[in-house]
Design a protein around this motif. Structure first.
Motif, PDB file in Angstrom:
ATOM      1  N   SER A 190     133.511 -57.047 -15.090  1.00 37.73           N
ATOM      2  CA  SER A 190     132.612 -58.197 -14.960  1.00 37.73           C
ATOM      3  C   SER A 190     131.608 -58.044 -13.818  1.00 37.73           C
ATOM      4  O   SER A 190     130.921 -59.009 -13.479  1.00 37.73           O
ATOM      5  N   MET A 191     131.543 -56.832 -13.208  1.00 39.09           N
ATOM      6  CA  MET A 191     130.515 -56.522 -12.205  1.00 39.09           C
ATOM      7  C   MET A 191     130.736 -57.230 -10.864  1.00 39.09           C
ATOM      8  O   MET A 191     129.812 -57.327 -10.062  1.00 39.09           O
ATOM      9  N   VAL A 192     131.946 -57.677 -10.596  1.00 38.41           N
ATOM     10  CA  VAL A 192     132.247 -58.164  -9.236  1.00 38.41           C
ATOM     11  C   VAL A 192     131.979 -57.009  -8.284  1.00 38.41           C
ATOM     12  O   VAL A 192     131.375 -57.161  -7.225  1.00 38.41           O
ATOM     13  N   ILE A 193     132.446 -55.837  -8.691  1.00 35.56           N
ATOM     14  CA  ILE A 193     132.166 -54.600  -7.953  1.00 35.56           C
ATOM     15  C   ILE A 193     131.505 -53.643  -8.931  1.00 35.56           C
ATOM     16  O   ILE A 193     131.868 -53.600 -10.101  1.00 35.56           O
ATOM     17  N   ARG A 194     130.503 -52.914  -8.453  1.00 37.37           N
ATOM     18  CA  ARG A 194     129.780 -52.012  -9.353  1.00 37.37           C
ATOM     19  C   ARG A 194     129.218 -50.872  -8.499  1.00 37.37           C
ATOM     20  O   ARG A 194     129.297 -50.905  -7.277  1.00 37.37           O
ATOM     21  N   GLY A 195     128.626 -49.888  -9.161  1.00 35.53           N
ATOM     22  CA  GLY A 195     128.177 -48.693  -8.453  1.00 35.53           C
ATOM     23  C   GLY A 195     129.268 -47.638  -8.606  1.00 35.53           C
ATOM     24  O   GLY A 195     130.456 -47.937  -8.400  1.00 35.53           O
ATOM     25  N   ALA A 196     128.859 -46.414  -8.985  1.00 34.57           N
ATOM     26  CA  ALA A 196     129.843 -45.400  -9.389  1.00 34.57           C
ATOM     27  C   ALA A 196     130.945 -45.140  -8.346  1.00 34.57           C
ATOM     28  O   ALA A 196     132.137 -45.260  -8.664  1.00 34.57           O
ATOM     29  N   PRO A 197     130.586 -44.784  -7.094  1.00 34.79           N
ATOM     30  CA  PRO A 197     131.681 -44.515  -6.149  1.00 34.79           C
ATOM     31  C   PRO A 197     132.537 -45.746  -5.868  1.00 34.79           C
ATOM     32  O   PRO A 197     133.766 -45.645  -5.755  1.00 34.79           O
ATOM     33  N   ALA A 241     137.698 -49.243 -18.098  1.00 35.43           N
ATOM     34  CA  ALA A 241     137.012 -50.438 -17.570  1.00 35.43           C
ATOM     35  C   ALA A 241     135.485 -50.320 -17.698  1.00 35.43           C
ATOM     36  O   ALA A 241     134.817 -51.277 -18.098  1.00 35.43           O
ATOM     37  N   ARG A 242     134.944 -49.147 -17.320  1.00 38.21           N
ATOM     38  CA  ARG A 242     133.513 -48.886 -17.578  1.00 38.21           C
ATOM     39  C   ARG A 242     133.395 -47.408 -17.929  1.00 38.21           C
ATOM     40  O   ARG A 242     133.972 -46.562 -17.243  1.00 38.21           O
ATOM     41  N   PRO A 243     132.618 -47.064 -18.956  1.00 39.15           N
ATOM     42  CA  PRO A 243     132.675 -45.693 -19.470  1.00 39.15           C
ATOM     43  C   PRO A 243     131.745 -44.659 -18.826  1.00 39.15           C
ATOM     44  O   PRO A 243     132.002 -43.467 -18.946  1.00 39.15           O
ATOM     45  N   HIS A 300     115.737 -47.271  -7.340  1.00 38.62           N
ATOM     46  CA  HIS A 300     116.081 -48.066  -8.530  1.00 38.62           C
ATOM     47  C   HIS A 300     117.531 -48.500  -8.420  1.00 38.62           C
ATOM     48  O   HIS A 300     118.366 -47.761  -7.915  1.00 38.62           O
ATOM     49  N   CYS A 301     117.828 -49.680  -8.889  1.00 38.30           N
ATOM     50  CA  CYS A 301     119.186 -50.211  -8.862  1.00 38.30           C
ATOM     51  C   CYS A 301     119.673 -50.330  -7.418  1.00 38.30           C
ATOM     52  O   CYS A 301     118.871 -50.490  -6.486  1.00 38.30           O
ATOM     53  N   ASN A 302     120.953 -50.232  -7.206  1.00 37.80           N
ATOM     54  CA  ASN A 302     121.489 -50.229  -5.840  1.00 37.80           C
ATOM     55  C   ASN A 302     122.433 -49.051  -5.701  1.00 37.80           C
ATOM     56  O   ASN A 302     123.488 -49.000  -6.351  1.00 37.80           O
ATOM     57  N   ALA A 303     122.048 -48.098  -4.877  1.00 37.67           N
ATOM     58  CA  ALA A 303     122.900 -46.958  -4.555  1.00 37.67           C
ATOM     59  C   ALA A 303     123.138 -46.996  -3.056  1.00 37.67           C
ATOM     60  O   ALA A 303     122.948 -46.017  -2.342  1.00 37.67           O
ATOM     61  N   GLY A 304     123.537 -48.175  -2.587  1.00 36.30           N
ATOM     62  CA  GLY A 304     123.710 -48.398  -1.157  1.00 36.30           C
ATOM     63  C   GLY A 304     125.165 -48.546  -0.777  1.00 36.30           C
ATOM     64  O   GLY A 304     126.074 -48.134  -1.515  1.00 36.30           O
ATOM     65  N   LEU A 338     126.938 -51.092  -0.796  1.00 37.29           N
ATOM     66  CA  LEU A 338     127.670 -51.939  -1.745  1.00 37.29           C
ATOM     67  C   LEU A 338     128.126 -51.170  -2.990  1.00 37.29           C
ATOM     68  O   LEU A 338     129.065 -51.579  -3.660  1.00 37.29           O
ATOM     69  N   ALA A 339     127.433 -50.082  -3.293  1.00 37.00           N
ATOM     70  CA  ALA A 339     127.771 -49.308  -4.491  1.00 37.00           C
ATOM     71  C   ALA A 339     128.782 -48.208  -4.181  1.00 37.00           C
ATOM     72  O   ALA A 339     129.164 -47.437  -5.064  1.00 37.00           O
ATOM     73  N   THR A 340     129.194 -48.144  -2.909  1.00 39.03           N
ATOM     74  CA  THR A 340     130.056 -47.040  -2.447  1.00 39.03           C
ATOM     75  C   THR A 340     131.111 -47.622  -1.493  1.00 39.03           C
ATOM     76  O   THR A 340     131.218 -48.839  -1.362  1.00 39.03           O
ATOM     77  N   LEU A 397     119.609 -57.145 -11.823  1.00 41.67           N
ATOM     78  CA  LEU A 397     118.811 -57.332 -10.604  1.00 41.67           C
ATOM     79  C   LEU A 397     119.477 -56.758  -9.349  1.00 41.67           C
ATOM     80  O   LEU A 397     119.386 -57.330  -8.258  1.00 41.67           O
ATOM     81  N   GLN A 398     120.103 -55.600  -9.515  1.00 43.22           N
ATOM     82  CA  GLN A 398     120.746 -54.973  -8.350  1.00 43.22           C
ATOM     83  C   GLN A 398     119.723 -54.616  -7.278  1.00 43.22           C
ATOM     84  O   GLN A 398     120.034 -54.630  -6.083  1.00 43.22           O
ATOM     85  N   GLY A 399     118.488 -54.277  -7.702  1.00 43.55           N
ATOM     86  CA  GLY A 399     117.457 -53.911  -6.725  1.00 43.55           C
ATOM     87  C   GLY A 399     117.019 -55.110  -5.914  1.00 43.55           C
ATOM     88  O   GLY A 399     116.961 -55.078  -4.681  1.00 43.55           O
ATOM     89  N   GLY A 401     120.438 -43.001  -7.194  1.00 46.77           N
ATOM     90  CA  GLY A 401     121.812 -42.521  -7.249  1.00 46.77           C
ATOM     91  C   GLY A 401     122.092 -41.973  -8.642  1.00 46.77           C
ATOM     92  O   GLY A 401     121.164 -41.723  -9.425  1.00 46.77           O
ATOM     93  N   ALA A 402     123.371 -41.789  -8.956  1.00 53.14           N
ATOM     94  CA  ALA A 402     123.754 -41.319 -10.294  1.00 53.14           C
ATOM     95  C   ALA A 402     125.130 -41.847 -10.650  1.00 53.14           C
ATOM     96  O   ALA A 402     125.946 -42.112  -9.760  1.00 53.14           O
ATOM     97  N   ASP A 403     125.362 -42.002 -11.933  1.00 54.89           N
ATOM     98  CA  ASP A 403     126.682 -42.422 -12.425  1.00 54.89           C
ATOM     99  C   ASP A 403     127.482 -41.256 -12.985  1.00 54.89           C
ATOM    100  O   ASP A 403     128.699 -41.265 -12.971  1.00 54.89           O
ATOM    101  N   ASN A 411     122.002 -42.507 -14.985  1.00 57.33           N
ATOM    102  CA  ASN A 411     121.909 -43.536 -13.931  1.00 57.33           C
ATOM    103  C   ASN A 411     121.413 -44.817 -14.586  1.00 57.33           C
ATOM    104  O   ASN A 411     121.143 -44.856 -15.801  1.00 57.33           O
ATOM    105  N   LYS A 412     121.290 -45.849 -13.788  1.00 62.87           N
ATOM    106  CA  LYS A 412     120.901 -47.174 -14.289  1.00 62.87           C
ATOM    107  C   LYS A 412     119.708 -47.097 -15.237  1.00 62.87           C
ATOM    108  O   LYS A 412     118.744 -46.364 -14.992  1.00 62.87           O
ATOM    109  N   ILE A 413     119.789 -47.880 -16.291  1.00 63.83           N
ATOM    110  CA  ILE A 413     118.720 -47.923 -17.285  1.00 63.83           C
ATOM    111  C   ILE A 413     117.361 -48.122 -16.578  1.00 63.83           C
ATOM    112  O   ILE A 413     117.229 -48.969 -15.702  1.00 63.83           O
TER     113      ILE A 413
END
Ligand code: MRU
Length: 343
Positions: free
Chosen positions: A41-48, A85-87, A153-157, A159-161, A192-194, A232-234, A244-246
């Motif tokens: 549900s995206m409470v937490i997101r970002g690959a790492p 959970a996410r592919p 693009h997106c958030n690779a900060g 919060l994503a790690t 709207l992660q950015g 960043g990258a997924d 990475n993010k669309i």
């Protein structure tokens, strides 16, 4: 800086990223199912970050097992559910496999020892991630000119790690050594992660940031307002293709057209050597309502269809370099990636 995710006694808590930046709320997970739901549900997101969450979730799950007999079977079932959970982000599978190796290695030990070791391993995954990001930052800041406008693009900060970030880690590192960096952050529809997360993190850090609509990126580049792009990258395939993010793919193509370097910052845990090319990367498709609604309000005409892929794949020919914790990888990528793993 607030931590993205942490152990709180027997529980795991994470910042609810759906609420940022309007409010900073903790979301507590008491079971491994809570963690799966938080990732979905995206409470937490970002690959790492979802890799770390998965590891902590499995430690929670292992902690709930009451008897040693059947432990491995139960743990493997939990791992199987967690992986789904996410592919797209391979860090999730990577973390689950790493936890599985610990469970296997500890198999002869008493139940409590296995549970303790799994919890500690999840904490190590988090701590190592922060160190890795700092290394990515150190290597990556060399590609940033002394004065630079950077499009991301997106958030690779942070919060994503586990903290510091990958693409934003590079920007942070350049800023920390006194380079004058200005950032353009794509708003990154539909989540709207950015706008919500990247702008929030950079403002907290005192780094100048301007948000643009995703569709403004081409204009920005043509106006010579961006010197480089960093994302960043997924998941990165063995040939260097990057999921990475669309919206990342179109940025990379536009960057090439406008002779602007396009960099990808990612840890080695994002590189999937089992996948030969980007065509084989599973791309998550999310509910179309994420596009049709703003908050609780439906914006489109009733009954309209929506197509909502969460990621896209950028062919490696558009990537100037992949910035990893072991240094920069450049074309030809297949050989470069092999080299960096052997370091
Ligand atoms: O759907 P999200 O928010 O999980 O997508 C995140 C991204 O695409 C990030 O760019 C990627 O995970 C790299 S994070 C260091």
């Amino acid at each position: 800086m607030i931590p993205t995710i942490e152990w709180r006694g027997k529980h795991v808590r994470m910042i609810d990223q759906r609420r940022l930046p309007q409010s900073i709320e903790w979301h507590t997970c008491r079971t491994y199912i809570d963690v799966i739901k938080a990732i979905e549900s995206m409470v937490i997101r970002g690959a790492p970050a979802i890799g770390i969450a998965a590891a902590m979730g499995l430690a929670l799950g292992a902690g709930s097992i009451k008897m040693k007999s059947g432990f491995k079977k139960r743990f493997d079932e939990m791992s199987g559910r967690m992986i789904k959970a996410r592919p797209t982000a391979v860090n999730l599978r990577w973390a689950v496999e790493r936890m599985g190796l610990v469970a296997e290695k500890m198999a002869v030990m008493p139940l409590e020892a296995i549970q303790k070791e799994l919890k500690e391993e999840s904490q190590r995954i988090l701590d190592e991630d922060i160190e890795i990001n700092k290394k990515i930052g150190e290597y990556g800041q060399h590609v940033v000119p002394r004065q630079a406008a950077i499009l991301t693009h997106c958030n690779a900060g942070a919060l994503a790690t586990g903290g510091y970030g990958t693409a934003l880690g590079v920007i942070r590192a350049a800023h920390e050594i006194g380079k004058k960096v200005r950032v353009f952050a794509d708003e990154t529809r539909p989540w709207l992660q950015g706008l919500r997360l990247t702008a929030f993190e950079l403002m907290q850090e005192g780094i100048e940031v301007t948000v643009i609509a995703d569709s403004a990126a081409g204009y920005l580049m043509r106006q010579k307002k961006a010197d480089l792009v960093i994302t960043g990258a997924d998941r990165i395939a063995a040939n260097g293709d990057v999921a990475n993010k669309i919206g990342t793919y179109q940025l990379a193509v536009l960057a090439r057209e406008n002779v602007i370097p396009f960099y990808v910052a990612a840890p080695l845990s994002t590189i999937d050597l089992s996948i030969k090319s980007g065509d084989m990367i599973p791309v998550e498709e999310r509910n179309g309502n994420e596009i049709l609604y703003f908050g609780r309000r439906m914006i489109g005409p009733k009954g309209v269809k929506a197509f909502n892929p969460a990621f896209d794949v950028t062919p490696c020919k558009y990537v100037s370099a992949i910035i990893t914790e072991k240094g920069l990888v450049k074309a030809p990528y297949r050989a470069g990636i092999k080299r960096v793993f052997a370091k």
